[in-house]
Each structure stands twice: as structure tokens, then as C-alpha cells.
Design a protein around this motif. Structure first.
Motif, PDB file in Angstrom:
ATOM      1  N   LYS A   8       0.844  -1.212   0.000  1.00 53.76           N
ATOM      2  CA  LYS A   8       0.000   0.000   0.000  1.00 53.76           C
ATOM      3  C   LYS A   8       0.872   1.253   0.000  1.00 53.76           C
ATOM      4  CE  LYS A   8      -4.293   1.762   0.690  1.00 53.76           C
ATOM      5  NZ  LYS A   8      -4.077   3.164   0.890  1.00 53.76           N
ATOM      6  N   ASN A   9       1.900   1.238   0.836  1.00 48.02           N
ATOM      7  CA  ASN A   9       2.762   2.414   0.947  1.00 48.02           C
ATOM      8  C   ASN A   9       3.545   2.667  -0.335  1.00 48.02           C
ATOM      9  OD1 ASN A   9       1.886   2.756   3.538  1.00 48.02           O
ATOM     10  ND2 ASN A   9       3.788   2.164   4.523  1.00 48.02           N
ATOM     11  N   LEU A  10       4.013   1.581  -0.969  1.00 48.69           N
ATOM     12  CA  LEU A  10       4.870   1.735  -2.145  1.00 48.69           C
ATOM     13  C   LEU A  10       4.079   2.018  -3.420  1.00 48.69           C
ATOM     14  CD1 LEU A  10       7.558  -1.074  -1.634  1.00 48.69           C
ATOM     15  CD2 LEU A  10       7.892   1.388  -1.427  1.00 48.69           C
ATOM     16  N   THR A  11       2.851   1.511  -3.492  1.00 51.74           N
ATOM     17  CA  THR A  11       2.122   1.566  -4.769  1.00 51.74           C
ATOM     18  C   THR A  11       0.756   2.234  -4.681  1.00 51.74           C
ATOM     19  OG1 THR A  11       0.925  -0.520  -4.481  1.00 51.74           O
ATOM     20  CG2 THR A  11       3.167  -0.668  -5.339  1.00 51.74           C
ATOM     21  N   GLY A  12       0.229   2.367  -3.468  1.00 43.62           N
ATOM     22  CA  GLY A  12      -1.141   2.854  -3.332  1.00 43.62           C
ATOM     23  C   GLY A  12      -2.179   1.781  -3.591  1.00 43.62           C
ATOM     24  N   GLN A  13      -1.701   0.560  -3.914  1.00 48.03           N
ATOM     25  CA  GLN A  13      -2.623  -0.544  -4.198  1.00 48.03           C
ATOM     26  C   GLN A  13      -3.023  -1.246  -2.897  1.00 48.03           C
ATOM     27  OE1 GLN A  13      -3.686  -1.254  -7.537  1.00 48.03           O
ATOM     28  NE2 GLN A  13      -2.757   0.790  -7.594  1.00 48.03           N
ATOM     29  N   ASP A  14      -4.317  -1.401  -2.684  1.00 49.66           N
ATOM     30  CA  ASP A  14      -4.811  -2.077  -1.479  1.00 49.66           C
ATOM     31  C   ASP A  14      -5.249  -3.493  -1.854  1.00 49.66           C
ATOM     32  OD1 ASP A  14      -5.953  -2.960   0.826  1.00 49.66           O
ATOM     33  OD2 ASP A  14      -7.352  -1.285   1.057  1.00 49.66           O
ATOM     34  N   VAL A  15      -4.370  -4.457  -1.570  1.00 53.08           N
ATOM     35  CA  VAL A  15      -4.675  -5.826  -1.997  1.00 53.08           C
ATOM     36  C   VAL A  15      -5.833  -6.438  -1.215  1.00 53.08           C
ATOM     37  CG1 VAL A  15      -2.369  -6.318  -2.910  1.00 53.08           C
ATOM     38  CG2 VAL A  15      -2.869  -6.792  -0.502  1.00 53.08           C
ATOM     39  N   SER A  16      -6.255  -5.780  -0.136  1.00 51.49           N
ATOM     40  CA  SER A  16      -7.435  -6.290   0.570  1.00 51.49           C
ATOM     41  C   SER A  16      -8.699  -6.129  -0.278  1.00 51.49           C
ATOM     42  CB  SER A  16      -7.616  -5.601   1.927  1.00 51.49           C
ATOM     43  OG  SER A  16      -7.941  -4.245   1.750  1.00 51.49           O
ATOM     44  N   LEU A  17      -8.590  -5.377  -1.381  1.00 52.52           N
ATOM     45  CA  LEU A  17      -9.723  -5.242  -2.298  1.00 52.52           C
ATOM     46  C   LEU A  17      -9.848  -6.440  -3.231  1.00 52.52           C
ATOM     47  CD1 LEU A  17      -9.349  -1.470  -3.238  1.00 52.52           C
ATOM     48  CD2 LEU A  17     -10.933  -2.495  -1.598  1.00 52.52           C
ATOM     49  N   CYS A  18      -8.845  -7.330  -3.189  1.00 56.43           N
ATOM     50  CA  CYS A  18      -8.909  -8.548  -4.011  1.00 56.43           C
ATOM     51  C   CYS A  18     -10.145  -9.352  -3.620  1.00 56.43           C
ATOM     52  CB  CYS A  18      -7.650  -9.378  -3.812  1.00 56.43           C
ATOM     53  SG  CYS A  18      -7.720 -10.993  -4.640  1.00 56.43           S
ATOM     54  N   GLN A  19     -10.886  -9.750  -4.630  1.00 58.77           N
ATOM     55  CA  GLN A  19     -12.123 -10.504  -4.375  1.00 58.77           C
ATOM     56  C   GLN A  19     -11.950 -11.996  -4.632  1.00 58.77           C
ATOM     57  OE1 GLN A  19     -15.284  -8.549  -6.538  1.00 58.77           O
ATOM     58  NE2 GLN A  19     -14.551  -6.542  -5.923  1.00 58.77           N
ATOM     59  N   ALA A  20     -10.693 -12.419  -4.777  1.00 61.99           N
ATOM     60  CA  ALA A  20     -10.405 -13.849  -4.998  1.00 61.99           C
ATOM     61  C   ALA A  20     -11.254 -14.421  -6.132  1.00 61.99           C
ATOM     62  CB  ALA A  20     -10.608 -14.644  -3.708  1.00 61.99           C
ATOM     63  N   CYS A  21     -11.411 -13.619  -7.169  1.00 68.39           N
ATOM     64  CA  CYS A  21     -12.261 -14.043  -8.293  1.00 68.39           C
ATOM     65  C   CYS A  21     -11.521 -14.983  -9.245  1.00 68.39           C
ATOM     66  CB  CYS A  21     -12.744 -12.816  -9.063  1.00 68.39           C
ATOM     67  SG  CYS A  21     -11.404 -11.927  -9.886  1.00 68.39           S
ATOM     68  N   LEU A  22     -10.193 -15.013  -9.111  1.00 68.51           N
ATOM     69  CA  LEU A  22      -9.319 -15.886  -9.910  1.00 68.51           C
ATOM     70  C   LEU A  22      -9.203 -15.460 -11.368  1.00 68.51           C
ATOM     71  CD1 LEU A  22     -10.318 -19.407  -8.496  1.00 68.51           C
ATOM     72  CD2 LEU A  22      -8.880 -17.640  -7.480  1.00 68.51           C
ATOM     73  N   ASP A  23      -9.765 -14.314 -11.727  1.00 71.71           N
ATOM     74  CA  ASP A  23      -9.686 -13.858 -13.123  1.00 71.71           C
ATOM     75  C   ASP A  23      -8.248 -13.606 -13.569  1.00 71.71           C
ATOM     76  OD1 ASP A  23     -12.352 -14.058 -13.437  1.00 71.71           O
ATOM     77  OD2 ASP A  23     -12.765 -11.898 -13.458  1.00 71.71           O
ATOM     78  N   CYS A  24      -7.344 -13.379 -12.618  1.00 72.79           N
ATOM     79  CA  CYS A  24      -5.955 -13.084 -12.972  1.00 72.79           C
ATOM     80  C   CYS A  24      -5.120 -14.356 -13.109  1.00 72.79           C
ATOM     81  CB  CYS A  24      -5.324 -12.174 -11.929  1.00 72.79           C
ATOM     82  SG  CYS A  24      -5.290 -12.892 -10.271  1.00 72.79           S
ATOM     83  N   ASP A  25      -5.745 -15.501 -12.928  1.00 81.67           N
ATOM     84  CA  ASP A  25      -4.977 -16.743 -12.962  1.00 81.67           C
ATOM     85  C   ASP A  25      -4.684 -17.182 -14.390  1.00 81.67           C
ATOM     86  OD1 ASP A  25      -4.919 -16.754 -10.291  1.00 81.67           O
ATOM     87  OD2 ASP A  25      -6.145 -18.532  -9.989  1.00 81.67           O
ATOM     88  N   PHE A  26      -3.439 -17.078 -14.754  1.00 79.53           N
ATOM     89  CA  PHE A  26      -2.968 -17.634 -16.021  1.00 79.53           C
ATOM     90  C   PHE A  26      -1.776 -18.519 -15.685  1.00 79.53           C
ATOM     91  CE2 PHE A  26      -1.123 -13.345 -15.500  1.00 79.53           C
ATOM     92  CZ  PHE A  26       0.213 -13.668 -15.411  1.00 79.53           C
ATOM     93  N   VAL A  27      -1.390 -19.333 -16.610  1.00 78.21           N
ATOM     94  CA  VAL A  27      -0.280 -20.262 -16.367  1.00 78.21           C
ATOM     95  C   VAL A  27       0.821 -20.006 -17.376  1.00 78.21           C
ATOM     96  CG1 VAL A  27       0.439 -22.670 -16.346  1.00 78.21           C
ATOM     97  CG2 VAL A  27      -1.805 -22.037 -15.424  1.00 78.21           C
ATOM     98  N   ILE A  28       2.018 -19.802 -16.891  1.00 81.61           N
ATOM     99  CA  ILE A  28       3.201 -19.771 -17.744  1.00 81.61           C
ATOM    100  C   ILE A  28       4.068 -20.933 -17.280  1.00 81.61           C
ATOM    101  CG2 ILE A  28       5.207 -18.473 -18.526  1.00 81.61           C
ATOM    102  CD1 ILE A  28       3.679 -15.909 -17.950  1.00 81.61           C
ATOM    103  N   GLN A  29       4.108 -21.964 -18.098  1.00 81.08           N
ATOM    104  CA  GLN A  29       4.811 -23.197 -17.712  1.00 81.08           C
ATOM    105  C   GLN A  29       6.260 -22.900 -17.321  1.00 81.08           C
ATOM    106  OE1 GLN A  29       3.576 -26.120 -17.314  1.00 81.08           O
ATOM    107  NE2 GLN A  29       1.559 -25.918 -18.260  1.00 81.08           N
ATOM    108  N   ASN A  30       6.699 -23.550 -16.262  1.00 77.48           N
ATOM    109  CA  ASN A  30       8.077 -23.470 -15.767  1.00 77.48           C
ATOM    110  C   ASN A  30       8.452 -22.111 -15.187  1.00 77.48           C
ATOM    111  OD1 ASN A  30       8.490 -26.138 -16.714  1.00 77.48           O
ATOM    112  ND2 ASN A  30       8.940 -25.331 -18.764  1.00 77.48           N
ATOM    113  N   GLU A  31       7.512 -21.195 -15.136  1.00 78.30           N
ATOM    114  CA  GLU A  31       7.808 -19.859 -14.598  1.00 78.30           C
ATOM    115  C   GLU A  31       7.038 -19.604 -13.302  1.00 78.30           C
ATOM    116  OE1 GLU A  31       9.501 -17.033 -16.060  1.00 78.30           O
ATOM    117  OE2 GLU A  31      10.348 -18.229 -17.674  1.00 78.30           O
TER     118      GLU A  31
END
Ligand code: SF4
Length: 91
Positions: A8-31
Motif C-alpha cells: 500500500k505504501n509503495l504503490t497505493g494498491q490495497d490488496v485487501s480489495l482482491c475478491q479472490a475471483c481468480l480472473d488473474c490466474d494464467f499459467v506460464i509453464q516453468n515460470e
């Protein structure tokens, strides 16, 4: 200071707003050892394991994280902040 507060301090982003919707889940094999949504959950639980995941340190993931959150969190900035915090803690 908790990882959530650091981000929050470094970016202003509040990760507590994450809704665990999983929309950001992608897979990059071996990474990725965990999906981005799990990385955010580790941050929310102030679990330092977040700083040691392959997912955090993958530049392919970093690039793909741009716009990955459909709910408006800037995951690219979050990853960079976590990397900076990891380096600070190990310095
Ligand atoms: S897309 Fe955004 S709100 Fe959804 S799980 Fe991923 S980080 Fe959380």
C-alpha cells in the motif's frame, strides 16, 4: 510492517480489495509455482513465502501481469513492490 501495508505504501494498491475471483490466474509453464491470485492471498496473510515464489521473480509473469486483474488492482506494481521489499529484507 505487514506485506499488505508495504504494498500500500509503495504503490497505493490495497490488496485487501482482491475478491479472490481468480480472473488473474494464467499459467506460464516453468515460470510459476503459484497463480497470481494465490500470491495476493499470501500477501493478505502477511506470509513471507510470497517473497520466495518463482511466480514473483519471473519476468514473463511480470510482463503478463499488466492489466491481469479485472477488478482494477495494478498487479504489475504489486509485484515490483514485493520484489523491492524482498531485497530490502535480505540486504
Ligand atoms: S483478478 Fe484481481 S480481484 Fe481477482 S483474484 Fe486476481 S487480483 Fe484478486
Amino acid at each position: 510492517m505487514s506485506l499488505r501495508r508495504v504494498v500500500k505504501n509503495l504503490t497505493g494498491q490495497d490488496v485487501s480489495l482482491c475478491q479472490a475471483c481468480l480472473d488473474c490466474d494464467f499459467v506460464i509453464q516453468n515460470e510459476m509455482d503459484i497463480p497470481l491470485s494465490s500470491l495476493i492471498q499470501l500477501v493478505l496473510h502477511d506470509d513471507e513465502e510470497a517473497l520466495h515464489t518463482r511466480t514473483l521473480w519471473s519476468d514473463s509473469v511480470l510482463e503478463a501481469s499488466r492489466g491481469a486483474c479485472k477488478r482494477g488492482l495494478n498487479l504489475h506494481a504489486v509485484i515490483l513492490a514485493l520484489r523491492a521489499e524482498s531485497k530490502r529484507r535480505t540486504a
